[in-house]
Design a protein around this motif. Structure first.
Motif, PDB file in Angstrom:
ATOM      1  N   PHE A 257      60.990  47.194  71.885  1.00  0.00           N
ATOM      2  CA  PHE A 257      59.552  47.509  72.215  1.00  0.00           C
ATOM      3  C   PHE A 257      59.513  47.899  73.442  1.00  0.00           C
ATOM      4  CE2 PHE A 257      55.501  46.328  73.941  1.00  0.00           C
ATOM      5  CZ  PHE A 257      54.809  47.187  73.259  1.00  0.00           C
TER       6      PHE A 257
ATOM      7  N   LEU B 121      58.155  51.475  74.921  1.00  0.00           N
ATOM      8  CA  LEU B 121      56.783  51.650  75.743  1.00  0.00           C
ATOM      9  C   LEU B 121      57.126  52.426  76.878  1.00  0.00           C
ATOM     10  CD1 LEU B 121      53.879  50.900  76.241  1.00  0.00           C
ATOM     11  CD2 LEU B 121      54.653  48.596  76.843  1.00  0.00           C
TER      12      LEU B 121
ATOM     13  N   GLY C 161      44.013  48.983  68.931  1.00  0.00           N
ATOM     14  CA  GLY C 161      44.701  47.651  68.869  1.00  0.00           C
ATOM     15  C   GLY C 161      44.225  46.622  68.272  1.00  0.00           C
TER      16      GLY C 161
ATOM     17  N   GLY D 165      49.796  54.350  67.582  1.00  0.00           N
ATOM     18  CA  GLY D 165      50.058  53.166  68.495  1.00  0.00           C
ATOM     19  C   GLY D 165      50.521  51.956  67.701  1.00  0.00           C
TER      20      GLY D 165
ATOM     21  N   LEU E 193      53.855  52.057  65.740  1.00  0.00           N
ATOM     22  CA  LEU E 193      54.918  51.932  66.792  1.00  0.00           C
ATOM     23  C   LEU E 193      55.069  50.424  66.928  1.00  0.00           C
ATOM     24  CD1 LEU E 193      54.569  55.237  69.107  1.00  0.00           C
ATOM     25  CD2 LEU E 193      56.311  54.759  67.243  1.00  0.00           C
ATOM     26  N   ALA E 194      53.920  49.783  67.182  1.00  0.00           N
ATOM     27  CA  ALA E 194      53.745  48.331  67.506  1.00  0.00           C
ATOM     28  C   ALA E 194      54.335  47.538  66.245  1.00  0.00           C
ATOM     29  CB  ALA E 194      52.475  47.764  67.759  1.00  0.00           C
TER      30      ALA E 194
ATOM     31  N   LEU F  47      47.048  56.467  72.664  1.00  0.00           N
ATOM     32  CA  LEU F  47      48.147  56.018  71.819  1.00  0.00           C
ATOM     33  C   LEU F  47      48.917  54.906  72.776  1.00  0.00           C
ATOM     34  CD1 LEU F  47      50.745  58.223  69.811  1.00  0.00           C
ATOM     35  CD2 LEU F  47      51.604  56.463  71.762  1.00  0.00           C
ATOM     36  N   VAL F  48      49.079  55.078  73.855  1.00  0.00           N
ATOM     37  CA  VAL F  48      49.825  54.050  74.564  1.00  0.00           C
ATOM     38  C   VAL F  48      49.204  52.607  74.730  1.00  0.00           C
ATOM     39  CG1 VAL F  48      50.716  53.375  76.820  1.00  0.00           C
ATOM     40  CG2 VAL F  48      51.257  55.761  75.843  1.00  0.00           C
TER      41      VAL F  48
ATOM     42  N   SER G  92      46.690  51.723  72.635  1.00  0.00           N
ATOM     43  CA  SER G  92      46.545  51.088  71.401  1.00  0.00           C
ATOM     44  C   SER G  92      47.758  50.383  71.083  1.00  0.00           C
ATOM     45  CB  SER G  92      46.186  52.078  70.278  1.00  0.00           C
ATOM     46  OG  SER G  92      47.364  52.819  70.083  1.00  0.00           O
ATOM     47  N   LEU G  93      48.945  50.918  71.388  1.00  0.00           N
ATOM     48  CA  LEU G  93      50.186  50.317  71.235  1.00  0.00           C
ATOM     49  C   LEU G  93      50.536  49.122  71.921  1.00  0.00           C
ATOM     50  CD1 LEU G  93      53.406  50.573  70.682  1.00  0.00           C
ATOM     51  CD2 LEU G  93      53.693  51.847  72.287  1.00  0.00           C
TER      52      LEU G  93
ATOM     53  N   TRP H 283      50.630  45.490  70.015  1.00  0.00           N
ATOM     54  CA  TRP H 283      51.921  44.647  69.949  1.00  0.00           C
ATOM     55  C   TRP H 283      51.334  43.202  70.727  1.00  0.00           C
ATOM     56  CZ3 TRP H 283      56.865  44.379  69.253  1.00  0.00           C
ATOM     57  CH2 TRP H 283      57.550  43.580  69.915  1.00  0.00           C
TER      58      TRP H 283
END
Length: 306
Positions: A18, A22, A53, A90, A93-94, A260-261, A263-264, A268
């Motif tokens: 991850f 990231l 998120g 995001g 991806l998490a 996106l970043v 929310s990722l 996570w």
């Protein structure tokens, strides 16, 4: 493959995967922000990333919350709802990072283990109904259903449904392991997920409640819902982005990746305790919240604020 195998068995490896993912995304996002000047509402994109998120894996509708908050913030980078859909990637991806060890092991096992193949066939079966209907009605959904009135109404109706479902006598669950559900049960979950094409319904609520209705216990239904999010949200993001490319300007690119970043990262940080909470607690509190939130949304519409 047993239920325990659907939890990350190598947290260190998952975290390393991850973090690398990231860092790569963060560097790409920074490069885009430097190369492509963004509007002054970059902070709004970050706020919406936080909202995504926090809400994606709760039964309260992340899309509904994103559209309402975006409207209240007068966010100009929505691109007709594409921003709100894109940043859901995001959360996907998490999930991939959280389950990285299991996903890699299942990929290695699939060629020789029929049980692993059957589990992913079940994921595919559950994915198909929403994929087919969503693709067929994509334009109509965004044009008609992406409205505050629809979202507010769906939040209230969905809240009432959650409370009713929790108050009904509970049938004895027949499936306690997310990998052991039948294809018929997977199809039932997929049909329930179709309802979530309406903003305000909640994909996680529809799939988890659908799983419980067809015989999964709460934990198994929650785990299956998390895995089902990978193809469902991933496909929704790709389809919407491809159909909206002509509307995306260079100034939108930085906002999209910033959202996106963020929310990722938030997804996570939230996913572990959200998985435990949703899997072990009644949805009544979420039902009450939905009714209150939906009522506020409709009141704001009546007051001309939305």
């Amino acid at each position: 493959m047993h239920s325990s195998e659907l939890a990350p068995v190598d947290q260190a490896r998952s975290r390393k995967t991850f973090v690398l993912m990231l860092v790569a995304l963060a560097l790409l996002g920074i490069a885009l922000l430097i190369a492509v000047p963004t509007a002054s509402d970059w902070w709004k994109a970050a706020v919406l990333g936080i909202v995504e998120g926090l809400t994606e894996f709760l039964p309260i509708s992340s899309t509904g919350h994103l559209l309402i908050v975006s409207n209240l913030l007068s966010f100009e980078g929505s691109i007709g709802g594409t921003f709100e859909i894109f940043i859901q990637l995001g959360a996907v991806l998490a999930v991939v990072g959280y389950y990285a060890s299991d996903l890699l092991r299942q990929a290695r096992m699939a060629p020789r283990d029929p049980h692993t193949r059957r589990f992913w066939i079940a994921i595919g079966v559950a994915f198909l109904p929403a994929a087919i209907i969503g693709l067929a009605l994509h334009g109509w959904i965004k044009a008609v259903l992406f409205s505050p009135v629809v979202i507010g109404t769906a939040l209230i109706v969905g809240g009432i449904v959650l409370i009713i479902v929790e108050r009904l006598p509970r049938r004895t669950a027949t499936v306690h392991d997310a990998t052991r559900l039948s294809l018929r049960q997977a199809l039932g979950i997929g049909i329930a997920q179709v309802l979530a094409l309406t903003p305000g319904v909640s994909r996680s609520a529809a799939s988890i409640i659908g799983g419980m209705v067809v015989g999964l216990d709460r934990r198994a239904a929650t785990t299956f819902s998390f895995y089902l999010a990978i193809p469902t949200l991933g496909a929704a993001t790709v389809v919407d982005l491809l159909t909206s490319l002509e509307q995306v300007t260079p100034g939108d690119v930085g906002r999209l990746f910033l959202g996106l970043v963020v929310s990722l990262i938030v997804a996570w940080l939230s996913i572990d305790w959200l998985l435990r909470y949703v899997a072990n607690h009644s949805f009544v509190a979420f039902g009450i919240y939905r009714i209150m939130a939906g009522s506020i949304v409709l009141a704001l519409v009546a007051a001309g604020r939305l």
